[in-house]
Design a protein around this motif. Structure first.
Motif, short mmCIF file in Angstrom:
data_model
loop_
_atom_site.label_atom_id
_atom_site.label_comp_id
_atom_site.label_asym_id
_atom_site.label_seq_id
_atom_site.Cartn_x
_atom_site.Cartn_y
_atom_site.Cartn_z
N MET A 1 88.99 32.12 102.84
CA MET A 1 88.69 30.73 103.74
C MET A 1 89.03 29.47 103.23
O MET A 1 89.62 28.60 103.61
CB MET A 1 87.18 30.66 104.23
CG MET A 1 86.75 31.77 105.13
SD MET A 1 85.03 31.57 105.85
CE MET A 1 85.31 30.25 106.97
N MET B 1 92.67 28.89 103.07
CA MET B 1 93.15 28.53 104.50
C MET B 1 92.62 27.07 104.57
O MET B 1 93.71 26.25 105.26
CB MET B 1 92.45 29.18 105.63
CG MET B 1 92.65 30.78 105.61
SD MET B 1 91.81 31.56 106.83
CE MET B 1 92.98 31.38 108.23
N HIS C 1 98.18 24.08 103.96
CA HIS C 1 98.50 23.99 105.47
C HIS C 1 99.84 24.59 105.93
O HIS C 1 100.34 23.87 106.70
CB HIS C 1 98.51 22.22 105.48
CG HIS C 1 99.41 21.58 104.70
ND1 HIS C 1 100.57 21.26 104.70
CD2 HIS C 1 99.00 20.86 103.41
CE1 HIS C 1 101.34 20.63 103.69
NE2 HIS C 1 100.07 20.31 103.11
N ALA D 1 101.52 27.73 107.79
CA ALA D 1 100.91 28.63 108.51
C ALA D 1 100.86 30.04 108.05
O ALA D 1 100.12 30.88 108.10
CB ALA D 1 101.71 28.93 110.09
N HIS E 1 98.14 30.41 105.79
CA HIS E 1 96.83 30.99 106.62
C HIS E 1 96.89 32.33 106.94
O HIS E 1 95.90 32.95 106.77
CB HIS E 1 96.77 29.98 108.00
CG HIS E 1 96.45 28.47 107.90
ND1 HIS E 1 95.68 27.91 108.88
CD2 HIS E 1 96.31 28.06 106.58
CE1 HIS E 1 95.30 26.93 108.40
NE2 HIS E 1 95.76 26.77 107.04
N VAL E 2 97.63 32.72 107.29
CA VAL E 2 98.07 34.37 107.45
C VAL E 2 97.41 35.20 106.19
O VAL E 2 96.68 36.11 106.30
CB VAL E 2 99.16 34.65 108.12
CG1 VAL E 2 99.31 36.29 108.10
CG2 VAL E 2 99.66 34.22 109.38
N PHE F 1 93.89 34.74 105.64
CA PHE F 1 93.41 35.65 106.82
C PHE F 1 93.18 37.10 106.36
O PHE F 1 92.19 37.70 106.35
CB PHE F 1 94.19 35.36 108.11
CG PHE F 1 93.34 36.21 109.24
CD1 PHE F 1 92.11 35.80 109.88
CD2 PHE F 1 94.00 37.56 109.81
CE1 PHE F 1 91.63 36.44 110.81
CE2 PHE F 1 93.53 38.25 110.59
CZ PHE F 1 92.25 37.75 111.45
N ILE G 1 91.07 37.72 103.58
CA ILE G 1 89.60 38.10 104.04
C ILE G 1 89.37 39.53 104.62
O ILE G 1 88.62 40.15 104.05
CB ILE G 1 89.25 36.87 105.06
CG1 ILE G 1 89.40 35.57 104.70
CG2 ILE G 1 88.04 37.37 105.81
CD1 ILE G 1 89.14 34.49 105.77
N GLU G 2 90.31 39.95 105.07
CA GLU G 2 90.37 41.36 105.60
C GLU G 2 90.30 42.45 104.24
O GLU G 2 89.42 43.27 104.12
CB GLU G 2 91.43 41.70 106.50
CG GLU G 2 91.47 40.87 107.66
CD GLU G 2 91.04 41.68 109.02
OE1 GLU G 2 90.68 42.61 108.78
OE2 GLU G 2 90.56 40.90 109.71
N ALA H 1 97.40 42.16 114.85
CA ALA H 1 97.42 40.82 114.48
C ALA H 1 98.40 40.54 113.71
O ALA H 1 99.17 39.29 114.05
CB ALA H 1 95.89 40.48 113.70
N LEU I 1 101.41 39.87 116.02
CA LEU I 1 101.32 38.73 116.87
C LEU I 1 101.68 37.49 116.04
O LEU I 1 101.99 36.50 116.33
CB LEU I 1 99.73 38.60 117.32
CG LEU I 1 99.52 39.34 118.47
CD1 LEU I 1 97.98 39.12 118.74
CD2 LEU I 1 100.48 39.24 119.66
N PHE I 2 101.15 37.70 114.56
CA PHE I 2 101.22 36.36 113.78
C PHE I 2 102.82 36.17 113.73
O PHE I 2 103.33 35.09 113.80
CB PHE I 2 101.03 36.62 112.24
CG PHE I 2 99.25 36.57 112.16
CD1 PHE I 2 98.86 35.30 112.61
CD2 PHE I 2 98.47 37.25 111.42
CE1 PHE I 2 97.56 35.04 112.40
CE2 PHE I 2 97.25 37.12 111.47
CZ PHE I 2 96.79 35.96 111.95
N PHE J 1 104.79 32.96 114.70
CA PHE J 1 105.42 31.86 113.57
C PHE J 1 106.94 31.43 114.44
O PHE J 1 107.38 30.27 114.23
CB PHE J 1 105.98 32.59 112.53
CG PHE J 1 105.00 33.00 111.44
CD1 PHE J 1 103.99 32.43 111.30
CD2 PHE J 1 105.16 34.45 110.74
CE1 PHE J 1 102.86 32.52 110.43
CE2 PHE J 1 103.84 34.59 109.74
CZ PHE J 1 102.92 33.62 109.89
#
Lengths: 314, 487, 225, 705
Positions: free
Chosen positions: C145, C148, C152, C154, C157-158, C161, C164-165, C194, C197-198, C202
């Motif tokens: 987290m 993320m 900055h 994206a 961020h992925v 994310f 985290i998984e 996911a 989708l990411f 993009f």
């Protein structure tokens, strides 16, 4: 019997009112070193007016024409409940002192409307000022009257005066306040100096006169008479509430006669006092009247409070 | 149990069907049919549950009890009526060139996908699957949020995706902790099965469960839209197509709350500290109040009502947090009436936006003059959602208040403050839109307002007289959740 | 319990836990996207090893499947996809200037301590390995987290994310020997979707704002301008 | 039977609302009609022609109002029945929450207010058709007006029936919400929208306060039950009782329009259609009074004298404030709305008086004050309805509500003006009219202050009585202004010069009916006061045994020797005195009237612009009570103008209420400020959002461990 008496008393009241006005004018003239008209001059004036043809503005409505009758009869109702020469007055039960104030308001309501009816600036001005002053005066008057009615624990004037009489001579601080309050109110309500000048027709100072400027003939007579009645009404109120002595407590002829004399005497003195004060004082500016009347209200309130705190405290 | 399976199967079929055939002309009507059948199935299921009590499938995979069956019916119902609304709406969007056929196909396919995920969340007995389904619901809707491909919608979808993804990851950690606590006492296979866990809740380690609950609350709470985890919600609601906003608001939030409540039941079973309740109350009240203030500054009509959703979800969370039978009953009722009302409002909002060609509150004016049904629908819906009687929202809010008064009297002023401020916030924005003269160029659109009328009529009915069977139903659910019946 | 008293399995797991955390820290400090993705793949690989070792030592065959899925997704597919995007969008030369790197690292370190602090009381009656592994995986989640929050791009961020998984998977594997198979599969499916989708996003984002800088996506705000 | 009548009243008013829904459904109505009388073809034809296209809307309007009238009759009957029989009827309706069905109770208090509403809606039902006849169905659909009127009225009636808090609130809010729509009816005007918004928000806040008040009671009742029976039996400490009372006072006071909670009222009443403002002002405010009475006298039970003092002071503030604000208004309906604030203030004063006496152990005097309050509420309903309905007619004819645009209407609209005059006299509490009687009763109650032990109270109450007197005097001045400027003098605008008397018999009938009642109850107040005694009996525990002890002609509230009033005798005397003087003076035909021009001081050319205007009339008051208003007075002189060249002087006067900037704007501002700072949260940056989530998690974990 008593109803007959009540009627006589009312008629007497109506009949005497112009006389009081005449007497007052006479006193003032003497005080001001003028030649006084006859005592009966007001009667002659009224009589003359009733025989003249009234001129009514073409803009006036029916209200303008019936207003004098309403004003007159409302004032008559008001006087009919005040004991004049005898304490025992049956009509006093049908309308107590609050109703009396109410009828005075009734008369004033129509007088003010009549002032507005023709649509002149003077009429509006008079109505506006009259309503302003009476608005201030009415609470003060009720305060003063309440002091009495709470002392007597009744709002029936006849019973209240009877109560004062029965108590005998007692010096009540509350009554002193109330008396002064009532005098101030009376001055304001009857349009006397220093609040209003009944003799003036100068537009900037008129109050009462401005409203009735358009009236003539019998209508004017009725209104004039009603205002004389009102003057006497206040006089009698003051005289009989605060100085009831002499008023007839029984229905015997001598007592009644004595009562008549007593009230005449008292009114004469009151009128004299009024005349003196009118001679000595100058008219106030309109917006000082409120101070005058709030002083009256203050006096009434003080009277009430001194009754509650000094006299009835437990 | 058969209807439950069918209920899950049909939307799955729907995904494929619309994925393949979504470009056909009458696709909107097909969608209505699909949802109509699921509605029928859900009612069948409800009757079953009503007659024979809780149902648990073989292998403990699915559970249908009075708590979730009513949510299933609600989901199916709102899904159905929204599909009625969405047919002409999406056709209009396509007409004016905002959407291509392919995107429409995606839309209908994902509509079914979303419904599937919702049913799965509700029916599953496995906390892990529940999580998976919850995440699937996000995934199904995320592309719908960006359906219009405007920069704003992409931004909104991205935020929705990331925030909900990260949020829900925390719920997974909570689930893992729960699992960890569970395998201490039972065998590995059934350790995530809710019904088993619930029976053995007393044996679970309370401290682990408390921590697990924090994660769950943050995780699912993000989806509920609890302040301060709500930030995605107004964006996603406002930028997606309106039918999506209606189901998101009316259903997704409910289901997330459902997940939290299921977990809370476990935590409450394990510990006496009522910590879960306090947390929910705190979050709920905070959301309720903050959202009420947010309402005052909205410029976009759909954002406005999404904040109102946050507010109401806050209230429900709060009520579930109180946890007394009374409060639970109230929360269940509120869930129902809020879903119905809010989806009705979004329907009218969608039409309003189409009428004036914009979502900007400042530009929508004189709806009543332009198209009276839409204007009145929006106005009355707003009245209902603001908690004016005789609509059901009032009844449930009244009960929440009552419950609060009984348990935590000092919190009632806050609640009432929130209600008042929210009401003012709603009306200062809605009133100018519906009243007044219509601006130039605003024209009536083809609209099907039966869903609105039906929803509002039901809400009205619930407010005036709750039918016995529904009352029984709620009571049973209340008994299930809080242990005893209200009164 | 001291570490020398533990069996080898536990020692390895603990070491891997430490390494996973370390990779999280490296990612946190990383400004170049390609390296970030590489470190992420490395972290995935640690995870796969840990899963495989757990499968071996507990003789739990379904963990092998889990390891295989992780390998495919987290070590191969996602890094590959991200790398492709980075190259396609010509971002491999971008260096993200992290403001206040030291503070972030210190913050990350305190998060580790915090994780221990949180989980310590509830783990008193369980083994040390569990405590350590769970605390570290919580730390990985929190560090993800933080990643993320501090980056900055994206893509970062992925990565955050996904890391985290990773932390979640690690926790699941170590503490509970893996979740039930259905759940694992479901989660894996979600991750896959996911990831796809990411990829779509993009493209959308870069076509709509000409970059993948999330700070530029702030049209939807309610602050008075 | 009585309950049946009461239900019927609700039902019919509801039906009248539903009927309005048929406004645009002519075809289906015709079909239905045909279906219903398939056998009677002649009926069909007759109905067809009766429902002909062009007059169909009017038919529906008439029918809708007719149903309203029937509802009114039922309400009157139920009210009278309840008042005379003194029964308490309890029932339940199968509606509401599963364990809380709607409890219904019809007792004499409800009956009285039923009577009030009944009279009002009966009058309105005659008035309505003429009023709405010319409305354009597209712009101002009767569909909406009729529907919400029906809901509004049935809401009010249901409030009176409610016997549990839930039902009460539903009915209460139904009333509020329906009237909100009515206020917003002509929503193309921004004033309507603004008023409606303020009204709705304040209604909501008020309702919240009421709910809280009920909640306080309920939390002390057995098992937290919400039926009034349970609330009645709740025992709570003095402090909590006071809390509940204050909350109820805020809630009901907001609806009733107590200063400073009155701001919605002068906004909402002027913009609503006139018959609706009549109902809102004349009746809905009374329902709020009912609520307060029900709550404090009935549910709370043990009255504390401090409440009475609070009520008296608030009431006096409202009365004085209301009438002073009213005086400055040039807008007719706004003036009337403020005057409602005044009258509500008077009612609250009387209630406060009653509370003081009750708490101090003088139930008979308490009953007197209570009866005075109820009677005033009744009277106010009559004359305020009359005034608003009259205002509606005038607005139709003059196309303006600005008093300064009128003038001279007494000649153009003779009937309306006479009826309006009666209303003005009643509201100015002149003797022979009903307003006077209730004030007289109030004074009588206040004068009994001697029985109290407490010196503070004994001095406070007379002061309040004086405030009441001042209010009455101001009211008289205000209505002299109103009537004078509107009806008397010369027409001040083109429209006023061309105004005509309304041709609609129904409208005039409804006005005459109300005026007749004003006069009737002014002359025979005993008729009503006896019934009001029945209301006081169960609540105060003491009736008014002496009120008409001396015969039906007499009103002797305390004792015959303490005070008495006989309006019939007085009326007789007035007639005699007036008759004699009139007769005596008119007997000579030689002195008939002569008409002539108005005296113009010799300057010539009196124009309407020379008349005293509204603001000119009230100028002395403005000077004397300057602090009461926020006066914004500007006089602009053109540069270089001659000193007395009036045409070059521009005078502007703007008067505003203090409570708006002092109380409400700060609230509005602070809500906006908080909202602004709250919305800073939504920065738009996803990293910030992530950090919220992150820190929330950290925080919660920290809290939990």
């Amino acid at each position: 019997m008593s109803i007959l008496l009540a009627m006589i008393q009312t008629l007497l009241f109506i009949a005497l009112a112009p006389l009081l006005a005449g007497w007052l004018k006479g006193c003032k003239c003497h005080l001001q070193n003028r030649k006084a008209p006859s005592l009966l001059q007001p009667y002659q004036d009224l009589l003359k007016l009733t025989h003249k043809q009234p001129v009514v503005s073409k803009d006036a409505s029916w209200l303008f024409i019936i207003a004098p009758y309403i004003i007159f009869s409302a004032t008559v109702i008001a006087i009919s409940v005040i004991p004049l020469i005898a304490v025992d007055l049956p009509t006093a039960a049908s309308a107590d002192v609050i109703v009396l104030v109410g009828f005075l308001a009734f008369a004033r309501f129509f007088l003010a409307l009549a002032g507005l009816d023709v649509g002149t600036a003077f009429g509006g001005m008079g109505s506006s000022r009259e309503m302003t002053i009476s608005t201030m005066a009415e609470p003060a008057m009720l305060m003063a009257v309440f002091t009495l009615t709470m002392t007597a624990s009744t709002t029936n004037l006849s019973l209240a005066i009877g109560h004062v009489l029965a108590e005998g001579l007692e010096l009540r601080p509350s009554f002193i306040f109330a008396l002064f309050a009532l005098i101030l109110v009376a001055v304001a309500e009857t349009g006397r100096i220093p609040v209003d000048n009944p003799a003036t027709h100068l537009e900037l100072t008129m109050i009462h006169e401005a409203m009735i400027l358009e009236y003539s003939g019998r209508h004017l007579a009725l209104i004039e008479w009603a205002s004389q009645l009102k003057l006497m009404l206040y006089g009698v109120l003051i005289a009989n509430i605060f100085f009831p002595w002499g008023i007839a407590q029984t229905l015997s002829l001598p007592a009644l006669g004595y009562g008549l004399l007593a009230i005449l005497g008292k009114l004469a003195i009151l009128a004299l006092v009024l005349a003196i004060s009118e001679t000595l004082l100058a008219k106030m500016r309109l917006f000082r009247v409120q101070e005058f009347l709030s002083f009256a209200y203050l006096l009434g309130l003080l009277g009430m409070l001194s009754h509650i705190i000094l006299e009835a405290a437990r | 149990m058969i209807p439950a399976y069918l209920l899950l199967l049909l939307p799955l079929l729907g995904i494929v069907y619309f994925g393949l055939l979504g470009h056909k002309e009458d696709v909107g009507r097909q969608n209505i049919r699909f949802n109509g059948v699921t509605l029928f199935l859900s009612l069948w299921l409800a009757v079953n549950v009503f007659n024979s009590g809780s149902l648990i499938s073989a292998g403990d995979y699915f559970i249908v009890d009075s708590f979730n069956v009513y949510l299933i019916v609600l989901t199916a119902f709102v899904g159905f009526t929204t599909s009625i609304f969405s047919a002409p709406y999406m056709a209009h969007e396509q007409e004016i060139g905002k959407l291509t056929v392919n995107r429409l196909r995606l839309y209908y396919s994902m509509y079914q996908g979303f419904m599937f995920a919702m049913y799965l969340v509700l029916t599953t007995n496995n906390m892990g699957i529940m999580w998976v389904a919850m995440e699937a619901a996000t995934l199904a809707t995320v592309l719908l949020v960006s359906l219009y491909r405007t920069p704003e919608s992409i931004e909104a979808a991205w935020k929705y995706f990331i925030l909900c993804g990260v949020g829900i990851a925390q719920a997974l950690f909570g689930t893992i902790l729960l699992y960890y606590a569970a395998i201490q006492i039972s065998d590995v296979d059934n350790a995530l099965t809710w019904s088993v866990l619930y029976e053995n809740a007393k044996l679970l380690d309370p401290e682990i469960l408390e921590i697990a609950f924090v994660f769950m609350l943050i995780g699912y709470g993000t989806k509920i839209g609890l302040v301060p985890l709500h930030n995605w919600l107004p964006d996603a609601h406002s930028e997606g197509p309106t039918p999506m906003s209606a189901v998101l608001s009316g259903l997704l939030l409910n289901d997330a709350l459902y997940a939290v409540v299921r977990n809370k039941m476990l935590v409450d079973g394990a510990t006496d500290s009522h910590i879960a309740g306090y947390l929910m109350m705190g979050f709920g009240l905070l959301s309720f109040l903050v959202a009420a203030f947010f309402l005052h500054r909205q410029k976009d009509i759909k954002r406005l009502f999404s904040y109102s959703s946050i507010e109401h979800m806050g209230l429900m969370t709060f009520a579930f947090g109180i946890g007394t039978p009374f409060a639970t009953f109230a929360a269940l009722l509120h869930m129902t009436v809020h879903s119905l009302t809010k989806s009705a409002i979004f329907v009218t909002v969608g039409h309003a936006a189409q009428i004036s060609g914009t979502q900007s509150i400042e530009k929508i004016r004189g709806l009543i003059k332009t198209q009276p049904q839409v204007g009145w629908g929006l106005l009355i819906g707003t009245l209902a959602i603001a908690g004016f009687p005789p609509f059901g929202v009032f009844a449930s809010e009244f009960l929440v208040l009552l419950a609060t008064m009984q348990s935590y009297p000092w919190l009632t002023p806050f609640l009432l403050l929130g209600i008042g401020i929210a009401c003012a916030g709603l009306f200062r924005n809605v009133q100018p839109m519906v009243y007044g003269e219509k601006p130039e160029g605003q024209q009536a659109v083809q609209a099907n307002l039966w869903p609105v009328m039906i929803h509002l009529a039901i809400v009205l009915w619930l407010g005036l007289a709750m039918p016995d069977f529904l009352a029984d139903w709620f009571t049973q659910a209340t008994i299930l959740i809080s242990g005893s019946a209200p009164l | 319990m001291e570490i020398e008293n533990l069996d080898h399995y536990s020692q390895v797991i603990l070491s891997l836990a430490a390494l996973v955390t370390l990779t999280s820290f490296i990612m946190l400090a990383q400004g170049r996207l390609l390296r970030l993705v590489f470190v992420f793949a490395l972290q995935g690989f640690m995870l796969v090893s840990a899963t495989a070792i757990a499968a071996y030592s507990f003789d739990n065959p379904h963990l092998y499947i889990s390891a295989a899925i992780t390998l495919a997704l987290k070590v191969l597919f996602i890094p590959w996809m991200l790398r492709r995007h980075i190259l396609k969008l010509n971002m491999h030369r971008d260096v993200e200037a992290l403001s206040n790197k030291t503070a972030i690292m210190m913050g990350g370190a305190s998060l580790v301590v915090f994780s221990y602090y949180v989980l310590h009381p509830i783990m008193q009656n369980s083994s040390m390995i569990l405590l350590n592994a769970l605390s570290l995986s919580l730390a990985v989640i929190l560090l993800g987290m933080l990643l993320m929050i501090s980056h900055h791009q994206a893509i970062a961020h992925v990565v955050g994310f996904m890391s985290i998984e990773n932390g979640l998977f690690f926790a699941a594997t170590v503490s509970t020997n893996g979740m039930p198979m259905v759940v694992e599969l479901g989660v894996a499916f979600d991750v896959l979707v996911a990831a796809v989708l990411f990829g779509i996003f993009f493209l959308h984002i870069s076509s709509s704002i000409d970059s993948l800088d999330v700070d530029k996506m702030n049209r939807l705000n309610e602050v008075d301008q | 039977m009585i309950l049946f009548l009461a239900y019927a009243a609700v039902l019919f008013s509801f039906l009248s609302g539903l009927l309005a829904l048929l406004m645009r459904q002519r075809c289906s109505v015709i079909k239905l009609v045909h279906y219903c009388c398939t056998k009677r073809l002649d009926w069909q034809q007759r109905l067809d022609s009766w429902l002909e296209q062009s007059i169909y809307p009017q038919r529906i309007q008439q029918l809708s109002f007719m149903l309203l009238g029937i509802a009114g009759v039922f309400a009157i009957l139920a009210g009278l029945g309840g008042l005379i029989s003194k029964q308490v009827i309890i029932a339940q309706l199968p509606l509401g929450l599963p364990w809380l069905p709607w409890h219904v109770r019809f007792d004499s208090l409800s009956a009285l207010f039923y009577l009030i509403i009944g009279i009002a809606i009966f009058a309105v039902s005659w008035y309505g058709p003429g009023y709405v006849k010319d409305n354009n169905e597209q712009d101002h659909p009767f569909l909406v007006l009729g529907l919400f009127s029906g809901l509004f009225i049935s809401g009010m009636l249901l409030v009176l029936l409610a016997d549990d808090a839930f039902f009460f609130m539903i009915a209460w809010e139904m009333m509020s919400v329906a009237s909100y729509f009515l206020v917003a009816f002509q929503h193309e005007n921004s004033a309507n929208r603004r008023a409606a918004f303020i009204y709705l928000i304040m209604a909501e806040v008020g309702a919240i306060a009421i709910i809280l008040a009920f909640g306080v009671l309920a939390s002390f009742s057995e098992g937290g039950a919400f039926t009034f029976e349970a609330l009645r039996n709740a025992t709570l400490s003095d402090t909590w009782a006071s809390v509940a009372f204050v909350l109820a006072l805020i809630g009901f006071g907001m609806k009733a329009g107590l200063v400073p909670l009155h701001v919605w009222l002068p906004e909402a009443h002027p913009v609503a259609p006139s018959h609706i403002s009549a109902l809102m002002s004349g009746v809905m405010l009374k329902v709020a009074v009912y609520g307060l009475i029900r709550f404090s006298f009935d549910l709370l039970g043990d009255i504390q004298w401090q409440w009475g003092v609070a009520l008296m002071i608030l009431g006096a503030t409202s009365a004085l404030g209301g009438i002073l604000y009213a005086m400055m208004q040039p807008n007719l309906k706004r003036l009337l709305a403020y005057s409602s604030v005044e009258n509500i203030g008077i009612i609250f004063m009387m209630l406060g008086l009653s509370m003081i006496f009750l708490a101090k152990g003088h139930p008979s005097l308490a009953a007197l004050g209570f009866v005075a309050a109820l009677f005033h509420a009744f009277n106010h309903a009559l004359f305020k309805n009359l005034l608003f309905l009259g205002a509606g007619i005038i607005q139709h004819q003059v196309h303006s509500l600005n008093i300064d645009d009128m003038g001279g209407l007494i000649k153009r609209m003779p009937h309306t003006s006479k009826l309006f005059l009666i209303a003005c006299m009643s509201i100015s509490s002149l003797p022979l009219f009903n307003g006077f009687v209730s004030e007289w009763l109030a004074f009588q109650t206040a004068l009994q202050v001697g029985v109290l032990d407490d010196a503070v109270l004994r001095s406070l109450i007379p002061v309040m009585a004086a405030a009441l007197a001042l209010t009455a005097a101001l009211a008289a001045a205000c209505f002299v202004k109103l009537f004078g400027v509107m009806f008397l003098g010369l027409p001040r605008s083109r429209h006023a010069a061309k105004a005509e008397e309304t041709q609609d018999k129904g409208m005039l009938f409804s006005l005459s009916l109300l005026a007749g009642l004003c006069f009737l109850f002014g002359i025979f107040p005993g008729l009503m006061i006896d019934l009001l005694g029945n209301v006081a009996q169960p609540l105060i525990g003491h009736g008014l045994p002496n009120a008409t002890a001396a015969g039906w002609l007499w009103l002797t509230p305390v004792a015959a020797e303490k005070a008495s009033y006989s309006a019939p005798i007085v009326l007789l005397l007035v007639v005699i005195a007036g008759g004699i003087s009139y007769h005596y003076l008119r007997r000579d035909p030689a002195v008939a009237l002569r008409e002539s021009d108005t005296w113009d001081c010799g300057f010539g050319g009196i124009t309407p612009r020379m008349q005293y205007t509204c603001s000119a009339f009230t100028m002395p008051f403005r000077r004397i009570f300057a602090k009461v208003w926020m006066i914004d007075e500007t006089i602009e002189k053109q540069p270089g103008a001659m000193p007395l060249q009036v045409t070059d002087i521009h005078y502007q006067l703007h008067i505003e209420d203090h409570s708006w900037p002092k109380l409400y704007q700060p609230i509005e501002r602070s809500v906006n400020r908080i909202a602004r700072s709250v919305s800073r949260m939504q920065t738009g940056n996803i990293r910030v959002y992530l950090s919220y989530s992150f820190f929330t998690l950290i925080f919660l974990l920290w809290v939990i461990s």
